[in-house]
Motif scaffolding. Structure first.
Motif, PDB file in Angstrom:
ATOM      1  N   GLU A 156     -45.592  -9.295  54.030  1.00 54.16           N
ATOM      2  CA  GLU A 156     -45.905  -8.470  55.194  1.00 54.16           C
ATOM      3  C   GLU A 156     -45.525  -7.006  54.988  1.00 54.16           C
ATOM      4  OE1 GLU A 156     -44.292 -10.036  58.755  1.00 54.16           O
ATOM      5  OE2 GLU A 156     -45.385 -11.948  58.634  1.00 54.16           O
ATOM      6  N   THR A 157     -45.011  -6.669  53.807  1.00 59.90           N
ATOM      7  CA  THR A 157     -44.651  -5.290  53.506  1.00 59.90           C
ATOM      8  C   THR A 157     -45.571  -4.754  52.410  1.00 59.90           C
ATOM      9  OG1 THR A 157     -43.053  -5.827  51.761  1.00 59.90           O
ATOM     10  CG2 THR A 157     -42.259  -5.852  54.043  1.00 59.90           C
ATOM     11  N   ASP A 158     -45.379  -3.506  52.058  1.00 55.57           N
ATOM     12  CA  ASP A 158     -46.168  -2.907  50.978  1.00 55.57           C
ATOM     13  C   ASP A 158     -45.245  -2.342  49.892  1.00 55.57           C
ATOM     14  OD1 ASP A 158     -45.111  -0.836  52.386  1.00 55.57           O
ATOM     15  OD2 ASP A 158     -46.996   0.226  52.716  1.00 55.57           O
ATOM     16  N   GLU A 159     -44.128  -3.044  49.646  1.00 49.97           N
ATOM     17  CA  GLU A 159     -43.160  -2.597  48.656  1.00 49.97           C
ATOM     18  C   GLU A 159     -43.110  -3.578  47.483  1.00 49.97           C
ATOM     19  OE1 GLU A 159     -41.471   0.180  48.921  1.00 49.97           O
ATOM     20  OE2 GLU A 159     -42.092   0.691  50.957  1.00 49.97           O
ATOM     21  N   PRO A 160     -42.923  -3.074  46.264  1.00 49.19           N
ATOM     22  CA  PRO A 160     -42.758  -3.976  45.111  1.00 49.19           C
ATOM     23  C   PRO A 160     -41.385  -4.629  45.135  1.00 49.19           C
ATOM     24  CG  PRO A 160     -42.466  -1.702  44.419  1.00 49.19           C
ATOM     25  CD  PRO A 160     -42.884  -1.646  45.871  1.00 49.19           C
ATOM     26  N   ALA A 161     -41.291  -5.808  44.555  1.00 54.35           N
ATOM     27  CA  ALA A 161     -40.020  -6.532  44.590  1.00 54.35           C
ATOM     28  C   ALA A 161     -39.920  -7.484  43.421  1.00 54.35           C
ATOM     29  CB  ALA A 161     -39.875  -7.302  45.897  1.00 54.35           C
ATOM     30  N   LEU A 162     -38.681  -7.748  43.031  1.00 51.90           N
ATOM     31  CA  LEU A 162     -38.345  -8.762  42.033  1.00 51.90           C
ATOM     32  C   LEU A 162     -37.530  -9.838  42.731  1.00 51.90           C
ATOM     33  CD1 LEU A 162     -37.966  -9.838  39.078  1.00 51.90           C
ATOM     34  CD2 LEU A 162     -35.928  -8.377  38.969  1.00 51.90           C
ATOM     35  N   VAL A 163     -37.989 -11.080  42.660  1.00 51.37           N
ATOM     36  CA  VAL A 163     -37.279 -12.210  43.258  1.00 51.37           C
ATOM     37  C   VAL A 163     -36.771 -13.098  42.126  1.00 51.37           C
ATOM     38  CG1 VAL A 163     -37.410 -14.176  44.825  1.00 51.37           C
ATOM     39  CG2 VAL A 163     -38.759 -12.119  45.296  1.00 51.37           C
ATOM     40  N   VAL A 164     -35.444 -13.234  42.043  1.00 52.82           N
ATOM     41  CA  VAL A 164     -34.820 -14.030  40.981  1.00 52.82           C
ATOM     42  C   VAL A 164     -34.345 -15.340  41.596  1.00 52.82           C
ATOM     43  CG1 VAL A 164     -33.086 -14.080  39.165  1.00 52.82           C
ATOM     44  CG2 VAL A 164     -34.082 -11.893  39.871  1.00 52.82           C
ATOM     45  N   GLU A 165     -35.059 -16.402  41.329  1.00 52.09           N
ATOM     46  CA  GLU A 165     -34.680 -17.708  41.850  1.00 52.09           C
ATOM     47  C   GLU A 165     -33.614 -18.346  40.966  1.00 52.09           C
ATOM     48  OE1 GLU A 165     -38.311 -19.906  42.079  1.00 52.09           O
ATOM     49  OE2 GLU A 165     -39.308 -18.419  43.351  1.00 52.09           O
ATOM     50  N   CYS A 166     -32.918 -19.338  41.515  1.00 57.50           N
ATOM     51  CA  CYS A 166     -31.854 -20.019  40.780  1.00 57.50           C
ATOM     52  C   CYS A 166     -32.468 -21.035  39.820  1.00 57.50           C
ATOM     53  CB  CYS A 166     -30.910 -20.737  41.743  1.00 57.50           C
ATOM     54  SG  CYS A 166     -29.981 -19.624  42.806  1.00 57.50           S
ATOM     55  N   LEU A 167     -32.222 -20.824  38.551  1.00 57.60           N
ATOM     56  CA  LEU A 167     -32.808 -21.706  37.541  1.00 57.60           C
ATOM     57  C   LEU A 167     -32.309 -23.140  37.673  1.00 57.60           C
ATOM     58  CD1 LEU A 167     -34.626 -21.882  35.051  1.00 57.60           C
ATOM     59  CD2 LEU A 167     -32.660 -21.233  33.661  1.00 57.60           C
ATOM     60  N   ASN A 168     -31.045 -23.297  38.042  1.00 60.47           N
ATOM     61  CA  ASN A 168     -30.494 -24.655  38.160  1.00 60.47           C
ATOM     62  C   ASN A 168     -30.514 -25.139  39.605  1.00 60.47           C
ATOM     63  OD1 ASN A 168     -28.558 -22.981  39.170  1.00 60.47           O
ATOM     64  ND2 ASN A 168     -26.967 -23.512  37.686  1.00 60.47           N
ATOM     65  N   GLY A 169     -31.405 -24.587  40.421  1.00 62.67           N
ATOM     66  CA  GLY A 169     -31.479 -24.990  41.819  1.00 62.67           C
ATOM     67  C   GLY A 169     -32.724 -25.761  42.197  1.00 62.67           C
ATOM     68  N   GLY A 207     -55.535  -3.419  46.294  1.00 65.84           N
ATOM     69  CA  GLY A 207     -55.537  -4.075  47.598  1.00 65.84           C
ATOM     70  C   GLY A 207     -55.224  -5.550  47.584  1.00 65.84           C
ATOM     71  N   LEU A 208     -55.058  -6.150  46.419  1.00 65.97           N
ATOM     72  CA  LEU A 208     -54.705  -7.560  46.369  1.00 65.97           C
ATOM     73  C   LEU A 208     -53.197  -7.726  46.498  1.00 65.97           C
ATOM     74  CD1 LEU A 208     -57.081  -8.643  43.449  1.00 65.97           C
ATOM     75  CD2 LEU A 208     -57.493  -8.820  45.912  1.00 65.97           C
ATOM     76  N   ARG A 209     -52.736  -8.948  46.703  1.00 67.59           N
ATOM     77  CA  ARG A 209     -51.304  -9.235  46.816  1.00 67.59           C
ATOM     78  C   ARG A 209     -50.883 -10.227  45.742  1.00 67.59           C
ATOM     79  NH1 ARG A 209     -48.445  -7.329  50.965  1.00 67.59           N
ATOM     80  NH2 ARG A 209     -46.898  -7.562  49.292  1.00 67.59           N
ATOM     81  N   PRO A 210     -50.842  -9.785  44.492  1.00 64.85           N
ATOM     82  CA  PRO A 210     -50.503 -10.707  43.401  1.00 64.85           C
ATOM     83  C   PRO A 210     -49.015 -10.998  43.333  1.00 64.85           C
ATOM     84  CG  PRO A 210     -50.806  -8.500  42.545  1.00 64.85           C
ATOM     85  CD  PRO A 210     -51.128  -8.422  44.011  1.00 64.85           C
ATOM     86  N   ILE A 211     -48.686 -12.168  42.783  1.00 68.59           N
ATOM     87  CA  ILE A 211     -47.313 -12.525  42.436  1.00 68.59           C
ATOM     88  C   ILE A 211     -47.294 -12.780  40.936  1.00 68.59           C
ATOM     89  CG2 ILE A 211     -45.427 -14.150  42.746  1.00 68.59           C
ATOM     90  CD1 ILE A 211     -46.404 -14.678  45.549  1.00 68.59           C
ATOM     91  N   ALA A 212     -46.669 -11.864  40.207  1.00 69.63           N
ATOM     92  CA  ALA A 212     -46.604 -11.979  38.751  1.00 69.63           C
ATOM     93  C   ALA A 212     -45.486 -12.937  38.372  1.00 69.63           C
ATOM     94  CB  ALA A 212     -46.373 -10.603  38.122  1.00 69.63           C
ATOM     95  N   GLU A 213     -45.822 -13.915  37.549  1.00 66.38           N
ATOM     96  CA  GLU A 213     -44.859 -14.945  37.153  1.00 66.38           C
ATOM     97  C   GLU A 213     -44.280 -14.627  35.778  1.00 66.38           C
ATOM     98  OE1 GLU A 213     -42.769 -18.638  36.952  1.00 66.38           O
ATOM     99  OE2 GLU A 213     -43.800 -17.743  38.655  1.00 66.38           O
ATOM    100  N   ILE A 214     -42.979 -14.364  35.737  1.00 71.25           N
ATOM    101  CA  ILE A 214     -42.255 -14.217  34.479  1.00 71.25           C
ATOM    102  C   ILE A 214     -41.342 -15.438  34.369  1.00 71.25           C
ATOM    103  CG2 ILE A 214     -40.698 -12.798  33.115  1.00 71.25           C
ATOM    104  CD1 ILE A 214     -43.395 -11.494  33.638  1.00 71.25           C
TER     105      ILE A 214
END
Length: 337
Positions: free
Chosen positions: A105-118, A17-24
């Motif tokens: 606001e959703t209940d789906e898993p996701a991978l967000v790839v940010e721009c390293l040089n941004g 039930g938590l909403r974690p953001i895993a940092e890789i």
């Protein structure tokens, strides 16, 4: 740093039930946890018939294909390994923040790839930082154009925008589309609509050849074949003709091989039917090879396909016809830079 442990703890927290953001920390180190993402996280809802969910958000950064460690961009591997997880590739931090607002606001898993040089780029601060959202599965046209459609994502878009300015000086008007979401991809089919206007398509990324750019082109072609009536009708006509040819070939083969079975009782059939048949087809195949008739047949079919696509306004999207006609070397894919 133990990426597998981070992912495992994140999945457990999300299931409770938590909403974690895993940092890789970097995109290429995601490979240490790819098996957990592929087998456990991506399939959870499927394996439990929707009774369990793990809306884990995995945050990482990449898109700088410049070295071995901390600079890889294995997007082709990732998008084919974690079907069932959203793969989002924002071009800047504002778009990334919008994705996080949407995902929370959703209940789906996701991978967000940010721009390293941004991270050092200056962006205008939104006034509604916690409220604005970036839609998932929807592309964004960041520059209108009429001469060519360029599709990309992430850091390469800044290079494309600079190139578009230089091309504008020589009267080449480029339409730039940010894919921004690879899984799902272009659910509104806006890229096909753009190519119908410009008749030219260029896919650019910084993955290895056959990676994310191939995935993008495959999806565009699939949408074209499925939703453009002229292309669909032509493919159905070709399929029906091939099936009919196979029926006739099957009947002829059945007669020939049936005659071979009875060759002892009917030697004259072997002499009058089987041998001439083998000689005839062998001669035809030899003539096709000698005169290049088969190549001409393929070129005629490609020409018809190209003309059909031209009538539908997207003749340059399917590059197969141009390849056969010797007018192109294939889809234009640039990378890495």
């Amino acid at each position: 740093i133990r990426e597998a442990t981070i992912l495992g703890q994140g999945i457990g927290m999300a299931m409770r039930g938590l909403r974690p953001i895993a940092e890789i920390q970097y995109l290429d180190y995601l490979l240490y946890a790819i098996q957990i993402m592929s087998d456990d996280l991506a399939t959870l809802q499927y394996r439990t018939k929707g009774r369990q969910k793990a809306p884990l958000i995995i945050r990482t950064r990449g898109h700088r294909l410049e070295g071995i460690w901390h600079s890889g961009s294995p997007m082709g591997m990732i998008i084919n390994a974690i079907r069932g997880i959203h793969v989002l590739v924002p071009r800047n931090m504002t778009k990334a923040a919008g994705f996080y607002n949407t995902l929370l606001e959703t209940d789906e898993p996701a991978l967000v790839v940010e721009c390293l040089n941004g991270y050092r780029l200056k962006e205008k601060m939104p006034t509604n930082l916690g409220d604005f959202q970036t839609p998932i599965g929807v592309v964004e046209t960041i520059k209108e154009g009429t001469d060519i459609t360029v599709v990309s994502y992430g850091s390469t878009l800044r290079l494309i925008e600079q190139a578009a300015k230089e091309l504008q000086a020589v009267n080449i008007n480029v339409e730039i589309i940010d894919a921004q979401s690879l899984l799902p991809f272009d659910i509104k089919h806006d890229i096909v609509k753009s190519v119908a206007k410009t008749n030219r398509l260029l896919v650019i990324d910084e993955d290895v050849p056959g990676g994310a750019s191939a995935f993008i082109l495959q999806n565009i072609l699939f949408i074209l074949i499925k939703h453009v009536p002229a292309v669909n009708s032509l493919l159905q006509l070709i399929s029906a003709g091939l099936l009919k040819f196979m029926d006739y070939a099957g009947e002829g083969a059945g007669f020939v091989f049936g005659s071979l079975v009875d060759v002892k009782q009917h030697g004259f059939i072997f002499a009058l039917v089987v041998v001439p048949t083998i000689v005839f087809f062998g001669s035809v195949i030899s003539l096709f090879y000698f005169f290049g008739i088969m190549q001409k047949i393929v070129m005629v079919l490609a020409f018809l396909l190209r003309k059909t696509l031209k009538l539908s306004g997207v003749e340059s999207l399917v590059v197969i016809s141009d390849i056969f006609l010797g007018q192109s070397e294939g889809p234009m894919v640039i990378g890495p830079y």
